[in-house]
Design a protein around this motif. Structure first.
Motif, PDB file in Angstrom:
ATOM      1  N   GLY A  46      -0.754   1.523   9.467  1.00 18.58           N
ATOM      2  CA  GLY A  46      -1.743   1.393   8.508  1.00 18.58           C
ATOM      3  C   GLY A  46      -1.927   2.253   7.439  1.00 18.58           C
ATOM      4  O   GLY A  46      -2.021   1.863   6.248  1.00 18.58           O
ATOM      5  N   ILE A  47      -1.550   3.670   7.832  1.00 20.69           N
ATOM      6  CA  ILE A  47      -1.521   4.744   6.790  1.00 20.69           C
ATOM      7  C   ILE A  47      -0.326   4.374   5.977  1.00 20.69           C
ATOM      8  O   ILE A  47      -0.509   4.751   4.696  1.00 20.69           O
ATOM      9  N   LEU A  48       0.731   4.428   6.537  1.00 25.46           N
ATOM     10  CA  LEU A  48       1.957   3.901   5.671  1.00 25.46           C
ATOM     11  C   LEU A  48       1.674   2.727   4.631  1.00 25.46           C
ATOM     12  O   LEU A  48       2.098   2.951   3.490  1.00 25.46           O
ATOM     13  N   GLY A  49       1.056   1.604   4.996  1.00 26.22           N
ATOM     14  CA  GLY A  49       0.934   0.577   4.242  1.00 26.22           C
ATOM     15  C   GLY A  49      -0.229   0.962   3.021  1.00 26.22           C
ATOM     16  O   GLY A  49       0.188   0.606   2.020  1.00 26.22           O
ATOM     17  N   ALA A  50      -1.050   1.850   3.379  1.00 26.33           N
ATOM     18  CA  ALA A  50      -2.160   2.252   2.439  1.00 26.33           C
ATOM     19  C   ALA A  50      -1.835   3.183   1.476  1.00 26.33           C
ATOM     20  O   ALA A  50      -1.811   3.201   0.120  1.00 26.33           O
ATOM     21  N   MET A  51      -0.492   3.897   1.880  1.00 27.33           N
ATOM     22  CA  MET A  51       0.145   5.096   1.039  1.00 27.33           C
ATOM     23  C   MET A  51       0.908   4.085  -0.214  1.00 27.33           C
ATOM     24  O   MET A  51       1.171   4.344  -1.147  1.00 27.33           O
ATOM     25  N   ILE A  52       1.607   2.955   0.552  1.00 26.69           N
ATOM     26  CA  ILE A  52       2.606   2.157  -0.311  1.00 26.69           C
ATOM     27  C   ILE A  52       1.651   1.371  -1.383  1.00 26.69           C
ATOM     28  O   ILE A  52       2.137   1.428  -2.539  1.00 26.69           O
ATOM     29  N   THR A  53       0.507   1.041  -0.859  1.00 27.21           N
ATOM     30  CA  THR A  53      -0.363   0.394  -1.727  1.00 27.21           C
ATOM     31  C   THR A  53      -0.792   1.119  -2.902  1.00 27.21           C
ATOM     32  O   THR A  53      -0.754   0.741  -4.074  1.00 27.21           O
ATOM     33  N   MET A  54      -1.261   2.349  -2.498  1.00 31.26           N
ATOM     34  CA  MET A  54      -1.828   3.250  -3.517  1.00 31.26           C
ATOM     35  C   MET A  54      -0.906   3.493  -4.369  1.00 31.26           C
ATOM     36  O   MET A  54      -1.136   3.770  -5.740  1.00 31.26           O
ATOM     37  N   THR A  55       0.396   3.814  -4.022  1.00 30.82           N
ATOM     38  CA  THR A  55       1.548   4.131  -5.069  1.00 30.82           C
ATOM     39  C   THR A  55       1.850   3.196  -6.162  1.00 30.82           C
ATOM     40  O   THR A  55       1.927   3.442  -7.239  1.00 30.82           O
TER      41      THR A  55
ATOM     42  N   ALA B 288      -9.367   1.432   3.399  1.00 31.27           N
ATOM     43  CA  ALA B 288      -9.594   1.665   4.654  1.00 31.27           C
ATOM     44  C   ALA B 288      -9.316   0.245   5.270  1.00 31.27           C
ATOM     45  O   ALA B 288      -9.179   0.326   6.796  1.00 31.27           O
ATOM     46  N   GLY B 289      -9.633  -0.726   4.448  1.00 34.90           N
ATOM     47  CA  GLY B 289      -9.212  -2.178   5.209  1.00 34.90           C
ATOM     48  C   GLY B 289      -7.922  -2.100   5.927  1.00 34.90           C
ATOM     49  O   GLY B 289      -7.430  -2.814   6.793  1.00 34.90           O
ATOM     50  N   ILE B 290      -6.725  -1.529   5.180  1.00 30.30           N
ATOM     51  CA  ILE B 290      -5.378  -1.788   5.729  1.00 30.30           C
ATOM     52  C   ILE B 290      -5.309  -0.902   6.807  1.00 30.30           C
ATOM     53  O   ILE B 290      -4.705  -1.420   7.652  1.00 30.30           O
TER      54      ILE B 290
ATOM     55  N   ASP C 168      -9.937   5.826 -10.433  1.00 36.86           N
ATOM     56  CA  ASP C 168     -10.308   5.789 -11.659  1.00 36.86           C
ATOM     57  C   ASP C 168     -10.010   4.621 -12.469  1.00 36.86           C
ATOM     58  O   ASP C 168     -10.797   3.896 -13.002  1.00 36.86           O
ATOM     59  N   ALA C 169      -8.996   4.122 -11.976  1.00 34.71           N
ATOM     60  CA  ALA C 169      -8.599   2.454 -12.597  1.00 34.71           C
ATOM     61  C   ALA C 169      -8.967   1.633 -11.793  1.00 34.71           C
ATOM     62  O   ALA C 169      -9.480   0.371 -12.421  1.00 34.71           O
ATOM     63  N   TYR C 170      -9.070   1.444 -10.548  1.00 33.07           N
ATOM     64  CA  TYR C 170      -9.297   0.652  -9.780  1.00 33.07           C
ATOM     65  C   TYR C 170     -10.777   1.170  -8.528  1.00 33.07           C
ATOM     66  O   TYR C 170     -10.401   1.920  -7.577  1.00 33.07           O
ATOM     67  N   LYS C 171     -11.781   0.845  -9.122  1.00 25.09           N
ATOM     68  CA  LYS C 171     -13.166   1.463  -8.105  1.00 25.09           C
ATOM     69  C   LYS C 171     -12.922   1.006  -6.637  1.00 25.09           C
ATOM     70  O   LYS C 171     -13.416   1.463  -5.851  1.00 25.09           O
ATOM     71  N   TRP C 172     -12.450  -0.107  -6.666  1.00 27.84           N
ATOM     72  CA  TRP C 172     -12.366  -0.673  -5.175  1.00 27.84           C
ATOM     73  C   TRP C 172     -11.348  -0.213  -4.316  1.00 27.84           C
ATOM     74  O   TRP C 172     -11.152  -0.505  -2.995  1.00 27.84           O
ATOM     75  N   LEU C 173     -10.559   0.576  -4.710  1.00 26.95           N
ATOM     76  CA  LEU C 173      -9.278   1.247  -4.035  1.00 26.95           C
ATOM     77  C   LEU C 173      -9.807   1.871  -2.634  1.00 26.95           C
ATOM     78  O   LEU C 173      -9.196   1.612  -1.564  1.00 26.95           O
ATOM     79  N   PRO C 174     -10.745   2.816  -2.375  1.00 22.12           N
ATOM     80  CA  PRO C 174     -11.092   3.409  -1.010  1.00 22.12           C
ATOM     81  C   PRO C 174     -11.383   2.090  -0.157  1.00 22.12           C
ATOM     82  O   PRO C 174     -10.974   2.331   1.066  1.00 22.12           O
ATOM     83  N   TYR C 175     -11.943   1.111  -0.393  1.00 25.19           N
ATOM     84  CA  TYR C 175     -12.165  -0.200   0.366  1.00 25.19           C
ATOM     85  C   TYR C 175     -10.903  -0.853   0.954  1.00 25.19           C
ATOM     86  O   TYR C 175     -10.842  -1.143   2.377  1.00 25.19           O
ATOM     87  N   VAL C 176      -9.962  -1.020  -0.065  1.00 24.38           N
ATOM     88  CA  VAL C 176      -8.880  -1.591   0.325  1.00 24.38           C
ATOM     89  C   VAL C 176      -8.030  -0.769   1.191  1.00 24.38           C
ATOM     90  O   VAL C 176      -7.375  -1.235   1.988  1.00 24.38           O
TER      91      VAL C 176
END
Length: 236
Positions: A73-82, A37-39, A27-35
């Motif tokens: 990649g999954i770990l990096g994505a979760m850290i980024t999202m947190t 997925a890229g990670i 809701d705050a960062y609309k580009w989150l899914p693309y980031v």
């Protein structure tokens, strides 16, 4: 008539918390899914690349390294999202009454004692003073107009100095002006204070200060955010 047994509250599972965290951050960062997925794709690509580069070449080695890259990649994505969810939470509560209490009660860690409830409130203007006690001494955080906070801060500081003489008292004001601390930097500003109180003395300081503090239950709480709702949920 026998009392009806109360069922224990069902806590959300890991995937439910993860979905809530993702929705809150998106809701705050609309580009989150693309980031994210890229990670994940980048992690897989690095893993496969390592599998091709390490001799001798074998297909099972490429698959194994690709799977390892997927996990990385999954770990990096979760850290980024947190981390992004934390920034989103600070953006959401910035400038709202109760923001200081939320940060003090959730972000200082076990070396500090604090509460989301203020120790002093102006019921007419809703200015509030919050307190944290730790190895860095006693920290008072003023939330609201700095000019109208003077009396509240001085009263609380006098109480502390009366029962805990020699313990440093630091006063911080929440805001965006000169000599003020933004809500996103409040926890780090408090944690960076030099350690002046040893562990053995900290419990005694907390007990003495609490003995002269006004009952928190009797204080009118600033109307604004509900800290439990503003908190960005984290997967367990």
């Amino acid at each position: 008539m026998a009392a009806r047994p109360t069922a224990p509250e069902k806590r959300p599972n890991f995937f439910s918390q993860l979905r809530t965290l993702f929705t809150f951050t998106r809701d705050a960062y609309k580009w989150l899914p693309y980031v994210l997925a890229g990670i994940v794709v980048l992690g897989i690509a690095l893993g496969v690349g390592i599998g091709f580069l390490i001799p001798p070449f074998a297909i099972w080695s490429v698959i194994l390294w690709g799977f390892t890259g997927l996990l990385a990649g999954i770990l990096g994505a979760m850290i980024t999202m947190t981390r992004l969810s934390t920034k989103a939470m600070y953006r959401k509560i910035d400038g709202m009454p109760g923001a200081a209490g939320h940060v003090l009660s959730t972000s200082l860690g076990r070396h500090w004692q604090s509460s989301e409830m203020p120790v002093g409130v102006n019921p007419r203007t809703q200015e509030a003073v919050y307190r944290a006690i730790g190895r860095g001494g006693v920290v008072l955080v003023g939330e609201g107009s700095r000019g109208r906070l003077t009396r509240l801060v001085n009263e609380e500081r006098s109480k502390i100095q009366r029962v805990a003489s020699g313990v440093p008292v630091t006063v911080l004001y929440l805001g965006h002006g000169d000599d003020e601390v933004e809500v996103k930097n409040l926890a780090s500003a408090i944690k960076s204070l030099p350690k002046k109180v040893d562990r053995a003395s900290m419990a005694a300081v907390i007990k003495r200060v609490d003995s002269v503090s006004q009952s928190l239950a009797s204080l009118p709480i600033p109307k604004g955010i509900d800290p439990t709702k503003a908190r960005a949920p984290r997967p367990r």
